[in-house]
Design an enzyme around this catalytic site. Structure first.
Site, PDB file in Angstrom:
ATOM      1  CD  GLU A   1      13.720  -4.640  -0.727  1.00 50.13           C
ATOM      2  OE1 GLU A   1      13.343  -5.360  -1.651  1.00 50.13           O
ATOM      3  OE2 GLU A   1      14.698  -3.864  -0.828  1.00 50.13           O
TER       4      GLU A   1
ATOM      5  CG  HIS B   1     -15.090   8.445   3.157  1.00 53.12           C
ATOM      6  ND1 HIS B   1     -16.370   8.816   3.539  1.00 53.12           N
ATOM      7  CD2 HIS B   1     -14.335   9.565   3.278  1.00 53.12           C
ATOM      8  CE1 HIS B   1     -16.379  10.103   3.851  1.00 53.12           C
ATOM      9  NE2 HIS B   1     -15.159  10.582   3.708  1.00 53.12           N
TER      10      HIS B   1
ATOM     11  CE  LYS C   1      15.510 -10.656  -7.122  1.00 58.86           C
ATOM     12  NZ  LYS C   1      16.735  -9.829  -7.086  1.00 58.86           N
TER      13      LYS C   1
END
Length: 426
Positions: A279, A300, A414
């Site tokens: 951010e 792995h 948003k």
């Protein structure tokens, strides 16, 4: 207490006069609180300015929660939960309850199944809620709080108000208004500290203290880091050194940083770190993409890509020198697993050898490397580490001429979801 920073190339060669001048300017921006986003630099001297009376109040509230509750449900998203979650996981003892209080998080995701099953689980417990939101209208935690507040009021009646604690803006917002109306205990999200930098405020301290951890030591570690990183020295200041190396590698064509650790307890430090740097830096088409791996598990899986994939990433190991608990490999009579050659070796020492082997292999594969080393995992060292990351993140963003303290991209999703769901005004 110290964070050491080691780099796979010559650090001294990176320090041009131009960079040194920019670092000095950045240092002045941060310490004088005059840089981009200066309204949100309150975290810089927060540890040294934290009053004992404030910490005592947090501890008294935490003790009260433990005295009447089995579970504290912390409602928040992003910086409102990741900081405390990172500390709690770092200090937890696997398979044991470290305290009589269980801390559960809600509002960090939207899941009907999660909330429904959480409420069913709470039926057999005594419960306190701590809802954390500067505005009170952030969608994900607001949804969780709507359901959990209804649950608390239906279960406890008038007593529910004494079991709901609000951490929100001091002067405005829907949550503040509700808290005043209902008489909830309140704590403040400081106006000049953004969510991802808020772990040392009431946002992080109350859940950490409620779980039984020592917040005095946490703040003491952060305070020592604050004093240490005030010094403008490109060699001794680990926060500057880490930022310089990251910026150099970004400029050399490595836009992805993988944080690697061998300690399961640091998994949520990695998650907090990803939010902090993602951010803070990811703006204006710039920034290093933060990702993480847990070794040996990911050796792995993603280890294959790191070793042989596209050469666009660098790797930063976060290592812990000392552990509080360990096992030593014993000699088996039949040696069918062919492990007797490890007899006498601790598992912590095995991970050290695994780090050395992995670092060497990945370096041979063309992956530049940084190693950060901290002494041990306790409140003081975690406080020091988290402050270190916040400071180096500010330097890193300023070196890219980016405001480290806003998040305009977050607002885009948003707005879109409000339009899709037909929120009034959208």
């Amino acid at each position: 207490m110290k964070i050491s920073v080691n780099y796979s190339e010559d650090y001294q060669s990176l320090l041009t006069e131009e960079l040194h001048n920019k670092l000095e300017a950045t240092h002045d921006f941060i310490q004088s609180k005059t840089g981009l986003g200066s309204d949100f630099l309150g975290w810089v001297n927060w540890p040294s300015s934290t009053q004992q009376a404030f910490l005592q109040d947090i501890k008294q509230t935490a003790e009260h929660i433990r005295s009447n509750s089995d579970v504290l449900v912390v409602i928040g998203i992003g910086g409102s939960y990741l900081g405390s979650k990172a500390v709690l996981e770092s200090l937890a003892t696997p398979f044991q309850k470290d305290s009589q209080l269980e801390v559960i998080f809600a509002g960090q995701l939207v899941s009907g199944a999660y909330l429904k099953q959480l409420i069913t689980y709470l039926d057999s417990k005594e419960v306190t809620l701590n809802v954390i939101s500067k505005s009170g209208t952030t969608t994900e935690p607001a949804i969780a709080f709507r359901f959990l507040r209804q649950y608390m009021e239906a279960r406890y009646g008038e007593e529910a108000a004494a079991r709901i604690i609000v951490t929100t803006d001091e002067e405005k917002g829907a949550l503040l208004s509700l808290a005043k109306e209902k008489g909830y205990k309140r704590y403040v999200v400081p106006e000049d500290i953004g969510g991802r930098y808020s772990v040392f405020t009431a946002v992080g301290l109350l859940p950490i203290a409620a779980a039984g951890h020592n917040i005095d030591q946490l703040i003491a570690g952060a305070k020592q880091a604050e004093e240490e990183f005030q010094v403008m020295d490109v060699h001794s200041n680990a926060a500057i050194k880490y930022a310089v190396i990251r910026n150099h590698l970004y400029g050399k064509g490595y836009p992805v940083e993988i944080m690697a650790t061998f300690d399961e307890k640091l998994k949520y430090v990695q998650e907090w770190w990803k939010q902090l740097f993602g951010e803070s830096e990811g703006k204006e088409g710039k920034g290093i993409f933060p990702a993480s791996v847990l070794y040996s598990t990911d050796l792995h899986s993603l280890g294959q890509y790191i070793q042989d994939g596209k050469r666009m990433l660098f790797e930063t190991f976060l290592m812990v020198e000392q552990v509080s608990d360990d096992l030593t490999v014993f000699e088996a009579e039949d040696n069918r697993d062919e492990l007797n050659y490890l007899s006498g070796l601790t598992l912590h020492d095995f991970n050290k050898a695994c780090h050395e082997a992995t670092a060497s292999a990945h370096l041979d594969g063309g992956v530049p490397q940084i190693t950060l080393t901290m002494e041990q995992l306790d409140e003081e060292h975690i406080g020091h580490l988290l402050y270190f990351y916040m400071m180096t993140c500010a330097y890193s963003a300023y070196l890219l001429d980016i405001n480290p303290f806003d998040q305009p991209g977050v607002e885009d999703y948003k707005r879109n979801i409000f339009k899709i769901l037909k929120k009034p005004g959208y």
